[in-house]
Design a protein around this motif. Structure first.
Motif, PDB file in Angstrom:
ATOM      1  N   ASP A  32      11.862   1.958  -5.054  1.00 36.69           N
ATOM      2  CA  ASP A  32      10.772   2.161  -6.003  1.00 36.69           C
ATOM      3  C   ASP A  32      10.859   1.130  -7.136  1.00 36.69           C
ATOM      4  O   ASP A  32      11.821   1.130  -7.913  1.00 36.69           O
ATOM      5  N   ASP A  33       9.867   0.270  -7.225  1.00 38.38           N
ATOM      6  CA  ASP A  33       9.838  -0.725  -8.296  1.00 38.38           C
ATOM      7  C   ASP A  33       8.664  -0.492  -9.253  1.00 38.38           C
ATOM      8  O   ASP A  33       8.281  -1.376 -10.007  1.00 38.38           O
ATOM      9  N   LEU A  54       8.552  23.240 -14.165  1.00 41.53           N
ATOM     10  CA  LEU A  54       7.725  22.081 -14.475  1.00 41.53           C
ATOM     11  C   LEU A  54       8.091  20.954 -13.525  1.00 41.53           C
ATOM     12  O   LEU A  54       9.268  20.602 -13.391  1.00 41.53           O
ATOM     13  N   GLN A  55       7.086  20.407 -12.831  1.00 39.08           N
ATOM     14  CA  GLN A  55       7.353  19.279 -11.941  1.00 39.08           C
ATOM     15  C   GLN A  55       6.285  18.212 -12.125  1.00 39.08           C
ATOM     16  O   GLN A  55       5.161  18.484 -12.534  1.00 39.08           O
ATOM     17  N   GLY A  56       6.648  16.982 -11.813  1.00 37.32           N
ATOM     18  CA  GLY A  56       5.693  15.891 -11.881  1.00 37.32           C
ATOM     19  C   GLY A  56       6.249  14.677 -11.177  1.00 37.32           C
ATOM     20  O   GLY A  56       7.459  14.581 -10.916  1.00 37.32           O
ATOM     21  N   SER A  96      10.425   9.857 -10.045  1.00 36.74           N
ATOM     22  CA  SER A  96      10.074   8.497 -10.469  1.00 36.74           C
ATOM     23  C   SER A  96       9.426   8.484 -11.848  1.00 36.74           C
ATOM     24  O   SER A  96       8.268   8.098 -12.006  1.00 36.74           O
ATOM     25  N   PRO A  97      10.172   8.891 -12.893  1.00 35.31           N
ATOM     26  CA  PRO A  97       9.557   9.068 -14.214  1.00 35.31           C
ATOM     27  C   PRO A  97       9.347   7.765 -14.976  1.00 35.31           C
ATOM     28  O   PRO A  97       9.894   7.557 -16.065  1.00 35.31           O
ATOM     29  N   GLY A 142       5.433  12.784 -13.793  1.00 39.06           N
ATOM     30  CA  GLY A 142       6.876  12.917 -13.896  1.00 39.06           C
ATOM     31  C   GLY A 142       7.360  12.540 -15.285  1.00 39.06           C
ATOM     32  O   GLY A 142       8.297  13.148 -15.831  1.00 39.06           O
ATOM     33  N   MET A 143       6.744  11.516 -15.874  1.00 39.93           N
ATOM     34  CA  MET A 143       7.044  11.152 -17.258  1.00 39.93           C
ATOM     35  C   MET A 143       6.666  12.304 -18.187  1.00 39.93           C
ATOM     36  O   MET A 143       7.421  12.654 -19.109  1.00 39.93           O
ATOM     37  N   PHE A 144       5.492  12.891 -17.965  1.00 39.92           N
ATOM     38  CA  PHE A 144       5.049  14.035 -18.764  1.00 39.92           C
ATOM     39  C   PHE A 144       6.086  15.158 -18.674  1.00 39.92           C
ATOM     40  O   PHE A 144       6.522  15.710 -19.693  1.00 39.92           O
TER      41      PHE A 144
END
Length: 587
Positions: free
Chosen positions: A251-252, A171-173, A199-200, A178-180
């Motif tokens: 990353d902000d 599983l990747q996102g 970056s979740p 990424g949150m999922f």
């Protein structure tokens, strides 16, 4: 009518452009389309959205060889729209964009087309937010359970084609997906072979129920999973599941600031306990994962913002490692090399992969140095920097430092350090022009053979030390012994790694089996599948050298040097070719 020169040029240009417009879709899109299967939404089967399933050529080949196919799930992130067609189109294109990852890994790729409604905008299905569990809308409710139904349908479809499928999926996102991925893995760890979340959303779900006496409800933590998801947090399965969490240091992008993904009360709790931005919270998140016993790596990549493409190769490399590990999991028969830092260990393994599988010496050195940055006390990491460094003074300093403390290590660590330190000492002696005696060379190789044999028997999952062992057997006992041993001790997964394919090709060439060698080299080239990677060219150069085809050997070795000028073995072969092709100078 006679055309003037300018008109001819314009027409020629337009014809060329038209040709490209025809060729590019045919070469790139047509193969994807032919390998793609579309599944319409089927509420009776448990899913209210369409999904796509792409079967990579390598996955099909692995299945034909009797190995199970692994499914890689890439959740969609297609924005707000009440029109399912918008999400279907986005999922189709996302599948096309990630098909190269599936081809590289040799997996089947599943992309759902979950709807993220505009009318009920607060239901952030693509991030698997809390509203997904509390809404009464059946079409967007419990997309985690819907995804499980999709995976079951995909397994059934692949099974009907005669393909065995691994019982767990990757599983990747990235960003919302990424949150999922991160949250789904906390909900269903027993279903997930490994998860990579890029970056979740500013805060990955904490695998704990409370922090400093403050309860952490979903999606801050797992305090109320039983209430909202109907199942308790599966601690044992979660601890066994390999995870990668990766983010750019610049990353902000912070979903905690937005009410479509977070309840205001929960967002305020995150800010109060862990800080007001993703970077500030990063160390706290990592600490909570460590305290929970999670097998999670946190990677913070320098000088990268919210950029999925810049981070994808870290995820792909992570999955390569998972797929190459024994089926019982990454922890089986593997070694930590004397570091407690997951990030250091990740870069260390990347260094090995870059140099042995890909022939990227420059990137290998960068990775080994990065490993030592994460853990300055990482002795084996320091020794690998010493082995690859071109700076004599640096090598001397590393050798002097490690010689004073190396005997304080554990047994397995000591086996490797003894060999690596001898290797650095030999490099330091030979650079100033001191010739290595036959006795010293024999003693070094004898030690390496003994120590590597003992290590790989204890840790058979460590592919790259096993590779070093095969190289030493070749140097000591010859090509036949090395090739027979490679075929005997390398697992089926290890034999698919580029190094083992490439080295088998070289050994076949050494034994005069040139046709077999070239066929094995072509197989390696298919596995690497990247024209900017030097290793397939280096293997061909070595085969043609053995065949005394010096023109072809030179052609390929020049390609290697062009791709990575720090490739030491390429420069050595280049010099050998030069000495053989140039006439001796007149005395």
């Amino acid at each position: 009518m006679k055309l003037n020169r300018t008109t001819k040029i314009v027409l020629f240009f337009l014809a060329g452009l038209l040709t490209l417009l025809i060729i590019v879709p045919t070469v790139y899109i047509l193969p994807y389309t032919l390998r793609l299967q579309h599944f319409a939404a089927n509420p009776d089967q448990g899913y209210h959205a369409d999904f796509y399933l792409y079967l990579s050529p390598k996955a099909r080949q692995l299945a034909q060889d009797g190995q199970p196919v692994t499914i890689l799930v890439q959740p969609n992130n297609s924005g707000n729209s009440d029109d399912p067609e918008v999400h279907r189109k986005d999922a189709w294109w996302m599948g096309l964009g990630r098909s190269n990852v599936a081809d590289d890994l040799g997996v089947a790729l599943l992309v759902p087309a979950f709807l993220r409604p505009s009318k009920d905008w607060h239901i952030y299905t693509h991030a698997l937010d809390r509203d997904v569990f509390t809404t009464d809308r059946e079409d967007v409710r419990r997309t985690d359970v819907q995804l499980l139904a999709m995976v079951d349908q995909a397994r059934s479809s692949l099974g009907e084609k005669g393909l065995d499928v691994h019982p767990k999926f990757l599983l990747q996102g990235y960003s919302a997906s990424g949150m999922f991925a991160n949250r789904f893995a906390a909900l269903h760890p027993e279903q997930v072979r490994a998860v990579a979340a890029g970056s979740p959303g500013g805060w990955p779900i904490a695998p704990v129920e409370q922090y400093e006496d403050t309860p952490l409800p979903y999606p801050i933590g797992v305090a109320d999973l039983k209430m909202i998801a109907g199942r308790s947090f599966q601690k044992k399965a979660y601890r066994e599941m390999p995870q990668l969490l990766v983010m750019g240091s610049l990353d902000d992008n912070d979903s905690v600031d937005f009410t479509d993904g977070w309840d205001e009360e929960h967002a305020a709790t995150v800010d109060r306990l862990f800080g007001s931005d993703p970077l500030t919270r990063w160390d706290d998140a990592q600490r909570l994962y460590q305290q929970a016993g999670a097998k999670a790596r946190f990677l913070l990549i320098d000088e990268v913002g919210h950029d999925r493409k810049a981070l994808q190769h870290w995820t792909t490399a992570f999955f390569h490692e998972v797929l190459a590990a024994p089926s019982t999991g990454m922890a089986a028969a593997t070694f930590d090399y004397g570091t407690d830092s997951d990030s250091a260990l990740f870069y260390f393994r990347q260094g090995w992969r870059h140099i042995l599988d890909l022939g990227l010496w420059t990137r290998s050195e960068e990775a080994f140095r990065k490993a030592v940055e994460f853990d300055p006390d990482f002795l084996i990491g320091q020794s690998l920097v010493g082995r690859i460094s071109r700076d004599l003074d640096e090598r001397k300093n590393i050798l002097g430092h490690l010689d004073t403390i190396a005997k304080k290590t554990g047994d397995a660590e000591q086996l490797l350090l003894d060999v690596f330190l001898q290797s650095i000492a030999q490099m330091n002696r030979t650079e100033p022009g001191e010739k290595q005696s036959a006795e010293a060379t024999k003693a070094r190789r004898t030690l390496a053979e003994h120590n590597f044999r003992k290590f790989v028997h204890q840790f058979p999952g460590e592919s790259y030390i096993k590779a070093e062992y095969i190289e030493i057997l070749h140097a000591v006992h010859g090509a036949r012994t090395a090739l027979d041993t490679l075929r005997k001790i390398a697992s089926p997964k290890q034999r698919e790694l580029p190094f083992f394919l490439g080295y088998a090709a070289l050994l076949e060439a050494k034994l005069g089996q040139y046709e077999n060698a070239l066929e094995t080299a072509r197989e390696m080239e298919k596995v690497v599948h990247d024209s900017l990677v030097p290793s397939p060219y280096m293997v061909k150069a070595e085969i043609y050298w053995e065949m005394d085809s010096l023109v072809l050997a030179n052609k390929y070795v020049q390609k290697v040097v062009h791709l990575d000028n720090n490739h030491l073995l390429a420069h050595r072969l280049k010099n050998k070719i030069l000495r053989k092709t140039q006439p001796p100078a007149d005395e």
